[in-house]
Design an enzyme around this catalytic site. Structure first.
Site, mmCIF file in Angstrom:
data_model
loop_
_atom_site.group_PDB
_atom_site.id
_atom_site.type_symbol
_atom_site.label_atom_id
_atom_site.label_comp_id
_atom_site.label_asym_id
_atom_site.label_seq_id
_atom_site.Cartn_x
_atom_site.Cartn_y
_atom_site.Cartn_z
ATOM 1 N N PHE A 152 0.842 -1.190 0.000
ATOM 2 C CA PHE A 152 0.000 0.000 0.000
ATOM 3 C C PHE A 152 0.881 1.245 0.000
ATOM 4 C CE2 PHE A 152 -2.519 3.231 2.297
ATOM 5 C CZ PHE A 152 -3.686 3.208 1.548
ATOM 6 N N ASN A 190 -3.172 1.472 10.739
ATOM 7 C CA ASN A 190 -3.933 1.930 9.575
ATOM 8 C C ASN A 190 -4.411 0.666 8.878
ATOM 9 O OD1 ASN A 190 -5.045 3.174 7.355
ATOM 10 N ND2 ASN A 190 -3.097 3.770 6.429
ATOM 11 N N PRO A 191 -5.504 0.069 9.379
ATOM 12 C CA PRO A 191 -5.939 -1.230 8.884
ATOM 13 C C PRO A 191 -6.723 -1.098 7.581
ATOM 14 C CG PRO A 191 -7.489 -0.446 10.515
ATOM 15 C CD PRO A 191 -6.396 0.596 10.430
#
Length: 307
Positions: free
Chosen positions: A116, A215-216
């Protein structure tokens, strides 16, 4: 996993007019790139054009602008590589995948397919954890980043609070490759990275941790990200969090309660419409002093709580 060449020279010969396939000066290449990226729907085509040109030529944005003004020439080879990079970006491949780097606070992280790409709004979320960690009095504060991805948040905590010890865990093999690279290059003795499941992470730290941040993945399964860069290139494991987007948040809450000592702080990043649901979840799990915080655009972005 092998590292992708940030700009693939083998594709240079396929660059089109829109990406500048022949030699020229910086001003011409910049103008062509801005036009191509603007037509592709890139929000700030001038910024991306200058960053791509600068990446190939080893220049800052300011230096690219200066060379455009002075009419500096570019070799045929460099013009072709710039054209290839512009063509890739016009296809909505993330800028960071093309350059191979992503800025995050004071850091320059290595990123690419499988991890990500850290976002600017997460820099503000990380500040809550950094402030809480720095405020711990005496000894060596302990921080934990659950689902570290590229390592952005954990490394920011470790570098900005150098007297702290920061532990990070990641459960994606692809992302772990990038995190390892960043920890080796940017981390010090106070940054530790492990591969494993978030739920069982760091049993040796039970009730000893001062700050836990995550920050899932929080996008609901039925929601389709608007931006092609996210929809087509970010790994699904880092995006989607179950039917309501909160599956991993439940796990983060449970793991954080195990790790934190009484009075320890939890920081969770989430979507702009999830603040109320996450606050309710944390109330149900027994957290105290729950507060939702907005980002610089006024959108709910993070929720904090105390153990």
């Amino acid at each position: 996993m092998t590292e992708q060449n940030p700009v693939d020279n083998r594709r240079a010969s396929s660059a089109t007019d829109a990406g500048a396939s022949a030699s020229g000066d910086v001003a011409l290449l910049r103008a062509r790139a801005i036009d191509a990226l603007g037509r592709a729907g890139i929000e700030n085509p001038d910024v991306d054009a200058e960053l791509l040109i600068g990446h190939v030529l080893g220049l800052s944005r300011g230096q690219v602008q200066a060379k455009a003004i002075t009419g500096s020439l570019v070799s045929i080879a460099d013009a072709a590589v710039i054209g290839s990079a512009v063509e890739r970006r016009a296809g909505r491949e993330p800028l960071q995948h093309i350059t191979g780097t992503a800025p995050f606070r004071a850091l320059e992280l290595s990123v690419g397919p499988g991890v990500f790409v850290p976002r600017p709004e997460t820099e503000t979320v990380a500040q809550y954890a950094i402030d809480a960690l720095a405020a711990v009095g005496g000894g060596t504060p302990i921080g934990v980043d659950l689902g570290t991805g590229s390592g952005a948040i954990a490394l920011a905590m470790a570098t900005e609070v150098p007297h702290a010890m920061v532990h990070a865990v990641e459960n994606s093999a692809d992302a772990f490759v990038w995190a390892t690279r960043n920890f080796e290059r940017l981390g010090g003795d106070n940054a530790r990275l492990v591969f494993g499941d978030l739920a069982g992470a760091f049993p040796e730290l039970d009730a000893l941790v001062d700050v836990v941040i995550s920050n899932p993945p929080y996008i609901p399964l039925g929601a389709i990200p608007r931006d092609p860069e996210v929809r087509l290139f970010d790994p699904e494991q880092a995006l989607y969090g179950g039917a309501d987007g909160l599956d991993v948040v439940h796990s983060v809450s449970t793991t954080a309660r195990r790790l934190l000592h009484e009075g320890g702080a939890l920081v969770i990043e989430h979507g702009e419409l999830q603040g109320a649901a996450i606050s309710a979840l944390l109330v149900s799990d027994g957290w105290n002093a729950i507060a939702t915080h907005r980002d610089l655009l006024g959108r709910d972005r993070a929720t904090t709580a105390l153990r």
